[in-house]
Structures are given as C-alpha cells and as structure tokens.
Design a protein around this motif. Structure first.
Motif, PDB file in Angstrom:
ATOM      1  N   ILE A   1      32.986 106.482  40.889  1.00 57.07           N
ATOM      2  CA  ILE A   1      32.076 106.599  42.030  1.00 57.07           C
ATOM      3  C   ILE A   1      31.899 108.062  42.440  1.00 57.07           C
ATOM      4  CG2 ILE A   1      31.719 106.005  44.449  1.00 57.07           C
ATOM      5  CD1 ILE A   1      31.224 103.701  42.550  1.00 57.07           C
TER       6      ILE A   1
ATOM      7  N   GLN B   1      28.364 110.186  42.367  1.00 55.12           N
ATOM      8  CA  GLN B   1      27.738 110.825  43.527  1.00 55.12           C
ATOM      9  C   GLN B   1      27.422 112.299  43.242  1.00 55.12           C
ATOM     10  OE1 GLN B   1      30.693 109.833  46.478  1.00 55.12           O
ATOM     11  NE2 GLN B   1      29.568 107.985  47.136  1.00 55.12           N
TER      12      GLN B   1
ATOM     13  N   GLU C   1      34.482 102.144  48.003  1.00 49.78           N
ATOM     14  CA  GLU C   1      34.061 102.728  46.732  1.00 49.78           C
ATOM     15  C   GLU C   1      33.445 101.679  45.797  1.00 49.78           C
ATOM     16  OE1 GLU C   1      37.654 104.456  45.332  1.00 49.78           O
ATOM     17  OE2 GLU C   1      37.408 106.295  46.503  1.00 49.78           O
ATOM     18  N   THR C   2      32.464 100.979  46.332  1.00 58.29           N
ATOM     19  CA  THR C   2      31.774  99.959  45.535  1.00 58.29           C
ATOM     20  C   THR C   2      30.270 100.251  45.514  1.00 58.29           C
ATOM     21  OG1 THR C   2      31.487  98.542  47.477  1.00 58.29           O
ATOM     22  CG2 THR C   2      33.456  98.184  46.124  1.00 58.29           C
ATOM     23  N   ILE C   3      29.609  99.644  44.557  1.00 55.32           N
ATOM     24  CA  ILE C   3      28.145  99.680  44.480  1.00 55.32           C
ATOM     25  C   ILE C   3      27.651  98.272  44.789  1.00 55.32           C
ATOM     26  CG2 ILE C   3      26.153 100.022  42.980  1.00 55.32           C
ATOM     27  CD1 ILE C   3      27.804 102.002  41.375  1.00 55.32           C
TER      28      ILE C   3
ATOM     29  N   PHE D   1      25.612 102.327  47.928  1.00 55.36           N
ATOM     30  CA  PHE D   1      27.082 102.331  47.959  1.00 55.36           C
ATOM     31  C   PHE D   1      27.583 101.546  49.160  1.00 55.36           C
ATOM     32  CE2 PHE D   1      25.945 106.217  45.656  1.00 55.36           C
ATOM     33  CZ  PHE D   1      26.743 106.098  44.522  1.00 55.36           C
TER      34      PHE D   1
ATOM     35  N   SER E   1      21.891  97.997  42.718  1.00 55.88           N
ATOM     36  CA  SER E   1      21.275  99.100  41.980  1.00 55.88           C
ATOM     37  C   SER E   1      20.060  98.560  41.238  1.00 55.88           C
ATOM     38  CB  SER E   1      22.260  99.733  41.000  1.00 55.88           C
ATOM     39  OG  SER E   1      22.536  98.852  39.920  1.00 55.88           O
TER      40      SER E   1
END
Length: 841
Positions: A599, A603, A622-624, A618, A627
């Motif tokens: 992550i 960034q 610390e995840t997505i 985000f 997308s």
C-alpha cells in the motif's frame, strides 16, 4: 350447438343490460348530463397537482436497469473528483460540459480559422452567469485537475502545439500521450505525422462534485447556449456547432411544447367535419349532437388527466399526443351510436324516446364497450413497461380512454335523449321553436330561403348524409360479388407478402438526437459529432470487493487474463488497457513483501500518476476498498453495435474469476437497445391476448374470435412491416404507438363483427351486407375524422409527433381496410349463419 345456445343467451343478456341502461338515460337525461358535468369539474381540480417529468434519462431508459444499479455502486464506491482531479475516463456519471465543434472548408489550423477559434474560446471563458446573487464565470464552475480548469482541446489553439504542427512534430493519433483523434477529424497525415485537419472539438468541462456546484454548472450551461446562439452567428468560417450536456432534454421539451398549437387546429377541423357528416334539415339536423359527442370526448380527456394527476403520476411531454388518440375513439363511438339511432327512425311513431334510446344502446352497446375496454386494457398493459415515459403515457391515456367511454354513455347519451325529444316535437335545431315541414311551407308558397332554413319534420326512415351513404353503397354493390371477393383477397395476399418482406428490415433502437428537429442547434451538433467522432468509450471494469487481495500473484495473473480476453473482443481496441494494477506491477515501486509495503509503495507510485488517483479508494487498515481499470472501445456507430458492446463486456466480466463488472455512464442509454424489442413483443403479445379474451366474453363465438385475432395479427404485421418502409424503428417512442395500435386494430373490426352477429339475415352474404350497411359508414367517418385530426402533424418537426402521425396513418388505413373490405368477405365465406335475431326487452 351448445356453444351457439350459450352465444345467444349471452347476447340476449347483453342486449337486456344495454337496453335497460339506454332506457334509463332516455328517461332521466338531465341527471346524467349534470352528473357528467359535475364529475368533470371535480376531477379537473386534479390539474392543480399537475407535475411534469422531463429528464431524458428517466423517461427513455429502462427503470432500475443493470446500468443504473451499476452506476449506484460506482457512485457509492468512488468519490466525485471533478472539482479536484478531473479525468474523463473516471467519471461516475454523465459528464457536464459545454462543447464546440468547429468545421472548416479547408485547414482548421489556418491563421484565419485558428484565430477565430481562439477568440471564441476566450469569449466562452468570460461568459458571466448570475447565480444566487453572485456573478460566476467558467473558472468558478469548471472541472479542475492540477488546480487548472480542464478544457479538452484547448492546447490545440495554443502556440506550443501550433509551432510543433508547423515543424512536423505532431504525431497522429497519439501525441504526447494524448489521443488527439478524440479532438480532431478530417485529418490529413503523412505517415504518422499530422499535416492538417478540418474539424476541431473543444470541450469546457464542469464540476458536479456537490449539489451547489451542479446547480451552478447547469445555470452556466443555459448561459452558454444563449450566448453561443449569438456568438457563433458571426463565425462564417469556420462553422461552429455547440451543445451542452442538457441540450437534448431542453430541446426535446421546447420542441414538443411548440407543436401543441397544431392540436387546437386539429380539434377545429374535427368539429367541422363531424358537423358536415351530421347535417340534415332544420329538425333532423344532428350538428349539435355531433359537437356534443366531441365535447364528451373532451370532458373524458380532461377528467382522465385530472384523475391521474390526483393519483400523483407525473405528466410527460409525449402525453401531448393522447388527446388525438382519445378523440379518435370517442368520435368513432359517437358515429356508431348515431348510426344505431338512425335505424330506430322507422319506429318513431310507435316508440317513445326512452325506448328508442334503449334500442340504440342495444344495437351499439357491445361494439363501443369492446372498443373502449380493449383500448383501456391495451394501455394498462403498456403501463407495466420498464420505461417511465411509456408507463406514464399509458396511464394517462388508459384513464382518458375509460373516462371518454363513460362520458359518451352518460353526457352524450343524455344529449341524444334531448335531441330525440326536440326532433319528435318538430322544434328547430337552432331556435327550438316548433316548425312545419318543408312540404307544407311549399304549399303555402313561402320563399325558398324560408323553406330551407325554417322547414323540417321528424324523420321516419334512416336518413344518412352523403358521407354516411357512399361507403355502404359502394361496398355492397361491389365487395360481396364474386369478382369483388377475389380482388379483395388477392389485394390482401399482396399486402401480407409485402409486410413479411418489409418486416425483415425493421430496425430497433432510438438515437436520442432524432428527438429534436433539424432546425435545432443541437441537431447540427449531434450530427457533426456522430459523423466526425463517432462513439468510442473507455469502458470501466470495476473491482468493488474490499477483500480482494491485489498483491496476490494469482490475482495479478487473473487480472492480466481478464484484460487479455477484453483485448481480443471485436468490440474493443487492442493495447488500450489503462489499469493501475498492471502499471504498478511493471514499475519499480511494486513490492508484495507485505500488505503495508504494498500500500505504501502504491501511494508513492500514484504521486507521479495523477491520472490513476481516481481509480483506487483506500480504506482503513491499509486496504483497498474499490478500484477500476479501463479499455477503449472501437467505434460503435449504431444501436446494435452499442448493445453488443455493453453485453459483450458484461459477459467477459462475469466470466472472470475476479469479481468485477463493466460500466460506462452511456450504458444507461445503451440499455434501451437491449430492452426495447423484448418489451415491445411482450407488451404487444399480452395486449393481443387480452383483446381476444374481451372479444370472447362479449362476442362469444369461436369464428368471430378467430376472425378478430386474425385481423389483429394481420394489422400488426402490416404496421411493423410498413414502419420499416417508412424509416421508423422499434424504439421507446414507437412502442407507445404500437401499444395504441393493438387497441385500435380491434375497434374497427369489432363493429363489423358485432353488426354481423346482430343481423337478421339467414345467409352469410345477407348478413355481411347488413353488417356493411350498419358499420361501414361509421367506420369510414371515424377513420376519416381521425386522419383529419392528425393531418396537421405532418408539418410538425417533432420526432414524437411525426412518428405518431405515420403509425396512426398506418393503423387507420389498415384497420379500416381490414374492417370494411377483408372482414365482410371473410364473414361472407365462413361466418356463422345461424339466425340470431334478438327480441326487444
């Protein structure tokens, strides 16, 4: 035999019911007239709650389609960044813009042309807009990226680009990582070097990241159109076309409103024709009665609209064609009732007014009831459509149809009773004074003018005008002869053959730019945009599962396979994938040691790639959470290509092990191309089935039901086939007219069938002849009055009204020809021959 007994019993029951009702109206006409007027006034109050819906998307795209659901998911997952990091690819909804297309007869980059375009662009940027007490310019409402207003194509008029072009350093179609084929057309290239172009597009993008900015952007669009109508007038070279994101809806509404004028002229012409048909001497004249019949239809329309408004259904502009349709049915019923009434003239000395009106309803009641019920049910079936425009139109029209029937059987029937009383009292049609017959005035030696204007007596035989006699006289003397039958059947064989051949070329779908007239500024813009730039879109492939492990090698492999499959699709351009994960994986920042490092490095990677920042959301820890990636489509110029593009990308996405879905804001409009034909076939099919059921209930004889079904299918075949010949496609707009045609195709046919079954003849030919004598005149005059009512629409510039006019002409001509030509011939050959004389109640 049992079936025939059932039919006779049913007809006797219907005859008693209609006779009793007509007798009741004949006894208390004032009560029915006053009740009709009071109910009209009360229901008309619903107009105070009239609300309209004009949004093009809501009206002409399927309700809650998959594209709409996908858009909701995209909006929920990705914030709108049109105010901070605008990117055409990553829009969640339709773009907001003002757009200019400049077309030169020579090189658009000539000094004179480029100078004019520069001045125009600078002028647009300075347009001042009043909004909530403030003065706004483009810089206040523009979409932004890197803190600069985004104007696609603006760099084409700047010195840097022009200098590079002059030096031969501009490549085509891609220059400095920008695909300039979206901005230039009519190009001349040498190898891959751009030499010249004749068309340039400049787009002023607007913010829509909050309600206030969206409202101010829409206000700026209004000002843009108003000012461009003046500014572009001075530009003779290059020619300039322009539009905004809301131009289509604005022009559609304005164009529809401008054509309402023609309806008032149609009403006037219809009243004049009805008065001519109902002419007679000073006692027997039915002019006022004909006008009362049209007035009854008008009351029905007003009451129906008021009732639907009270129920909270929103008015849509296309409902503007409804009055002509309802009036056509009302006038048709009026002529039929007047014809049945004329048949009671021979009993005028023996039957009182209630009795004569009872027999009038007994004769015509089944016919007008079937037509009204079938029309109402056809539109109620249409009200189940997936398209809001069709749904609301059918609700308004169905309510008005039913209301018109009620007013014809109350207000008009009451007026008919008063007319009968006046006639039987030998009172003048205008002054209501008692007068003597023309024969007596002649014996008294009175002047010819007095004899014509002041003489008359109650008719004691069927007295029809020339408009009512001619159709019956011609048809009975020709149609039922052997040559007449052979010629008629041969004509219909040719008709069916042509229809079957033509229907194979029927197109489906509607390009919304067709809804505006050629005189509209939007028409020139949309035609130029379509011709020079086509339709190429960046399809989004959205991953909105928060638990997707992007650093997993398997996930990366599956994503690569997904876009490899997309690239192999015939609808997509190869090597046009724009995907953050693939670009990140090929960069030096890519590191899958841990989720934290993955992550963090991502960034850092995005700092240098602002074009990808909108594509990743985000979350915490610390995840997505979501997308997306993009692939550019090939040019999809027509509705079939656009539907195939949407469906093929969806299939590829659904087949992928990675959870994803395909989306583009234009998919909202592409949905109609997928939905319209199944919706039309389903709606028309259900409507036809209901027509058969209603006919079977009110005319319960298998031969008659089969004849009606055959006629409906034959008329619909002709309408579909000749639509193709008349350059009409199956679309959201024509679907409205096709629903209408199902009900109308029953109307004329039922009148002939009902008259045939009520005939007292003992042979098929005699009964068919009696059916022609009873129904041909009313059918002919009802159809002709409808054509007169819609004839003014031939000059309309509205696609809605033009398509309505064309299909209505087909419906009337095919319906009349089937009813007064084909149906009598068929009945003379295979019709029931059992006597069915009904005794008076």
């Amino acid at each position: 035999m049992q079936l025939m007994k059932f039919y006779k019993s049913a007809q006797k029951l219907y005859g008693r019911v209609f006779y009793s009702y007509g007798h009741l109206v004949g006894r208390y006409p004032i009560v029915f007239i006053v009740a009709a007027l009071v109910s009209t006034g009360l229901l008309a109050l619903g107009l105070l709650r009239l609300e309209s819906e004009s949004d093009v998307e809501r009206l002409y795209t399927p309700i809650n389609s998959q594209a709409v659901q996908d858009r909701d998911k995209v909006k929920a997952s990705f914030p709108d960044r049109t105010g901070t990091n605008y990117n055409t690819y990553s829009l969640n909804a339709e773009d907001r813009y003002g757009e200019i297309i400049a077309i030169s007869d020579g090189n658009i980059f000539s000094n004179s042309s480029i100078g004019e375009i520069r001045i125009l662009v600078d002028t647009v940027k300075k347009f001042e807009v009043g909004f909530q007490g403030r003065i706004l310019r483009f810089s206040d409402v523009c979409a932004r990226a890197s803190d600069l207003c985004v104007i696609s194509g603006h760099f084409l008029v700047q010195d840097d680009f022009l200098s590079s072009l002059e030096q031969g350093n501009v490549t085509y179609p891609v220059w400095n990582d920008v695909d300039i084929s979206f901005l230039l057309a009519g190009v001349n290239v040498s190898g891959d070097v751009l030499v010249s172009a004749s068309v340039m597009k400049v787009t002023f993008h607007l913010r829509q990241d909050n309600d206030s900015m969206l409202a101010s952007a829409l206000t700026w669009e209004d000002t843009f159109v108003a000012r461009m109508k003046n500014e572009s007038f001075f530009l003779k070279q290059p020619r300039v076309h322009f539009a905004t994101s809301q131009s289509l809806g604005d022009e559609l509404n304005q164009n529809t409103d401008s054509d309402i004028y023609w309806f008032s002229l149609s009403f006037s012409m219809l009243i004049t024709y009805a008065s001519l048909v109902a002419s007679g001497d000073c006692v027997g004249s039915r002019n006022h009665l004909a006008r009362a019949g049209i007035l009854a239809a008008g009351f029905g329309i007003l009451a129906g609209i008021g009732l639907v408004c009270l129920c909270g259904v929103k008015w849509v502009k296309v409902v503007g064609i409804m009055p002509i349709m309802v009036l056509a049915v009302g006038v048709d019923d009026m002529f039929l009732m007047m014809s049945a009434w004329a048949e009671t003239n021979i009993h005028g000395d023996d039957w009182d007014v209630p009795t004569r009106l009872g027999h009038t309803f007994r004769k015509a009641g089944v016919g007008i009831t079937i037509t009204s019920i079938t029309d109402f049910l056809a539109f109620m079936v249409g009200a189940t459509s997936d398209f809001l425009g069709i749904r609301n139109f059918c609700i308004f029209t169905g309510a008005a149809m039913l209301s018109c029937f009620l007013f014809q059987t109350t207000f008009f029937a009451g007026c008919m009773s008063l007319q009968l009383r006046r006639v039987e009292a030998s009172r003048h049609c205008c002054t209501c004074h008692k007068i003597t017959s023309r024969e007596e005035l002649k014996e008294q030696g009175r002047p010819l003018l007095i004899i014509c204007c002041c003489g008359g007596k109650p008719p004691r035989e069927r007295r029809d005008s020339i408009f009512e006699k001619l159709p019956s006289l011609f048809l009975t003397n020709f149609l039922l002869t052997i040559p007449g039958k052979v010629i008629t059947l041969m004509m219909f064989v040719v008709y069916v053959s042509v229809s079957i051949w033509a229907v194979t070329g029927l197109r489906q779908g509607l390009f919304l730019n067709l809804l505006v007239p050629p005189s509209s500024y939007y028409h020139g813009y949309s035609s130029s945009n379509y011709h020079y730039f086509g339709v190429r879109i960046h399809v989004q492939f959205v991953f909105n599962q928060a638990d997707t492990d992007y650093k997993n090698g398997i996930t990366l492999k599956l994503v690569k396979e997904l876009f490899n499959n997309i690239g192999q699709s015939s609808d997509m351009k190869h090597d046009t994938t724009n995907c953050w994960l693939l670009d990140y994986a090929s960069s030096q920042h890519f590191n899958i040691t841990s989720n934290t490092i993955f992550i963090k490095n991502l960034q850092e990677f995005l700092h240098g790639r602002p074009d990808l920042r909108n594509d990743i959301v985000f979350g915490s820890n610390e995840t997505i959470t979501a997308s997306r990636c993009y692939v550019l489509s090939r040019n999809v110029p027509d509705s079939v290509d656009q539907a195939d593009l949407m469906l093929s990308t969806r299939r590829i996405a659904e087949a992928s092990p990675v959870q994803t879905f395909a989306y583009h804001p234009l998919f909202i409009y592409f949905e109609q191309f997928v939905s319209v034909l199944p919706t039309v076939l389903r709606t028309v099919g259900v409507a036809v089935a209901l027509m058969v059921v209603v006919t079977a209930i009110l005319l319960p004889h298998p031969v008659i039901v089969a004849a009606v079904l055959f006629n409906i299918l034959s008329i619909l075949l002709g309408i579909f086939g000749f639509m193709a010949l008349w350059d009409l496609s199956v679309s959201v707009i024509t679907m409205i007219h096709l629903v209408m045609s199902v009900g109308f195709s029953v109307d004329f046919t039922v009148h002939v069938c009902s008259a045939y079954m009520l005939s007292e003849g003992h042979t098929r030919n005699v009964r068919a002849r009696n059916a022609i004598l009873h129904a041909a005149g009313p059918i002919f005059n009802g159809g002709l009055s409808t054509l007169i009512g819609i004839c003014t629409l031939v000059v309309s510039q509205s696609y809605v009204f033009q398509s309505f006019f064309r299909i209505m002409v087909l419906v009337v001509l095919f319906g009349m020809s089937h009813a007064v030509l084909l149906m009598p011939v068929l009945l003379s050959l295979v019709g029931p021959i059992e006597s069915n004389r009904l005794e008076p109640s």
